[in-house]
Design a protein around this motif. Structure first.
Motif, PDB file in Angstrom:
ATOM      1  N   THR A   1       2.144  -5.401  -2.201  1.00 47.42           N
ATOM      2  CA  THR A   1       2.139  -5.497  -0.740  1.00 47.42           C
ATOM      3  C   THR A   1       3.505  -5.922  -0.212  1.00 47.42           C
ATOM      4  O   THR A   1       4.045  -5.318   0.731  1.00 47.42           O
ATOM      5  CB  THR A   1       1.063  -6.502  -0.269  1.00 47.42           C
ATOM      6  OG1 THR A   1      -0.201  -6.092  -0.774  1.00 47.42           O
ATOM      7  CG2 THR A   1       1.011  -6.599   1.239  1.00 47.42           C
TER       8      THR A   1
ATOM      9  N   GLU B   1       9.734  -4.346   7.062  1.00 48.13           N
ATOM     10  CA  GLU B   1       8.784  -5.140   7.838  1.00 48.13           C
ATOM     11  C   GLU B   1       8.671  -6.584   7.365  1.00 48.13           C
ATOM     12  O   GLU B   1       8.037  -7.391   8.046  1.00 48.13           O
ATOM     13  CB  GLU B   1       7.388  -4.490   7.762  1.00 48.13           C
ATOM     14  CG  GLU B   1       7.336  -3.102   8.332  1.00 48.13           C
ATOM     15  CD  GLU B   1       6.007  -2.425   8.059  1.00 48.13           C
ATOM     16  OE1 GLU B   1       5.167  -3.012   7.345  1.00 48.13           O
ATOM     17  OE2 GLU B   1       5.811  -1.307   8.558  1.00 48.13           O
ATOM     18  N   PHE B   2       9.265  -6.907   6.242  1.00 43.78           N
ATOM     19  CA  PHE B   2       9.138  -8.256   5.687  1.00 43.78           C
ATOM     20  C   PHE B   2      10.069  -9.204   6.431  1.00 43.78           C
ATOM     21  O   PHE B   2      11.272  -8.986   6.522  1.00 43.78           O
ATOM     22  CB  PHE B   2       9.474  -8.253   4.196  1.00 43.78           C
ATOM     23  CG  PHE B   2       9.314  -9.602   3.549  1.00 43.78           C
ATOM     24  CD1 PHE B   2       8.064 -10.113   3.281  1.00 43.78           C
ATOM     25  CD2 PHE B   2      10.425 -10.371   3.220  1.00 43.78           C
ATOM     26  CE1 PHE B   2       7.901 -11.352   2.680  1.00 43.78           C
ATOM     27  CE2 PHE B   2      10.278 -11.606   2.618  1.00 43.78           C
ATOM     28  CZ  PHE B   2       9.020 -12.097   2.352  1.00 43.78           C
TER      29      PHE B   2
ATOM     30  N   GLN C   1       6.351  -3.856   2.102  1.00 41.90           N
ATOM     31  CA  GLN C   1       6.867  -4.413   3.351  1.00 41.90           C
ATOM     32  C   GLN C   1       8.390  -4.477   3.332  1.00 41.90           C
ATOM     33  O   GLN C   1       9.039  -4.187   4.341  1.00 41.90           O
ATOM     34  CB  GLN C   1       6.295  -5.813   3.589  1.00 41.90           C
ATOM     35  CG  GLN C   1       4.853  -5.822   4.009  1.00 41.90           C
ATOM     36  CD  GLN C   1       4.325  -7.243   4.214  1.00 41.90           C
ATOM     37  OE1 GLN C   1       4.993  -8.224   3.907  1.00 41.90           O
ATOM     38  NE2 GLN C   1       3.107  -7.345   4.730  1.00 41.90           N
TER      39      GLN C   1
ATOM     40  N   ARG D   1       9.871  -0.943   3.791  1.00 42.30           N
ATOM     41  CA  ARG D   1       9.740  -0.460   5.182  1.00 42.30           C
ATOM     42  C   ARG D   1      10.548  -1.310   6.164  1.00 42.30           C
ATOM     43  O   ARG D   1      10.640  -0.988   7.335  1.00 42.30           O
ATOM     44  CB  ARG D   1       8.278  -0.462   5.597  1.00 42.30           C
ATOM     45  CG  ARG D   1       7.429   0.559   4.869  1.00 42.30           C
ATOM     46  CD  ARG D   1       6.046   0.651   5.474  1.00 42.30           C
ATOM     47  NE  ARG D   1       5.360  -0.630   5.418  1.00 42.30           N
ATOM     48  CZ  ARG D   1       4.289  -0.904   4.662  1.00 42.30           C
ATOM     49  NH1 ARG D   1       3.774   0.034   3.911  1.00 42.30           N
ATOM     50  NH2 ARG D   1       3.736  -2.090   4.672  1.00 42.30           N
TER      51      ARG D   1
END
Length: 90
Positions: A64, A73-74, A68, A71
């Motif tokens: 997961t 998004e982390f 992230q 992308r």
């Protein structure tokens, strides 16, 4: 007369060994040893074994987070990290 300290240490070692020998001879071979393990110790051993069986790496969490990061998004929350590292009244 000169006293050789090396010789004296050998004499004392021999005397110490001779003192221990009678204690070893007094042991009875017909006696048996018994070990009793408490319920708490048995529970602890069971829990310890279960803890060893748990995987060190949580693969689902790693996947997961990797996705992230890929992308973009982390996000790192510095406040959460600081709260975990520092005592509450700091």
């Amino acid at each position: 007369m000169k006293v050789d300290p090396t010789f004296m240490s050998l004499v004392s070692c021999t005397q110490a060994t001779n003192r221990l020998k009678p204690a070893e001879k007094n042991r009875s071979t017909s006696e048996t040893d018994n070990v009793a393990v408490s319920d708490k110790a048995q529970t602890f051993q069971t829990l310890l074994q279960k803890a060893k069986e748990v995987a060190d790496i949580r693969e689902d969490r790693v996947q997961t987070l990797s996705k992230q990061i890929e992308r973009g998004e982390f996000k790192v929350d510095a406040h959460k990290i600081a709260a975990k590292l520092l005592p509450p009244n700091f």
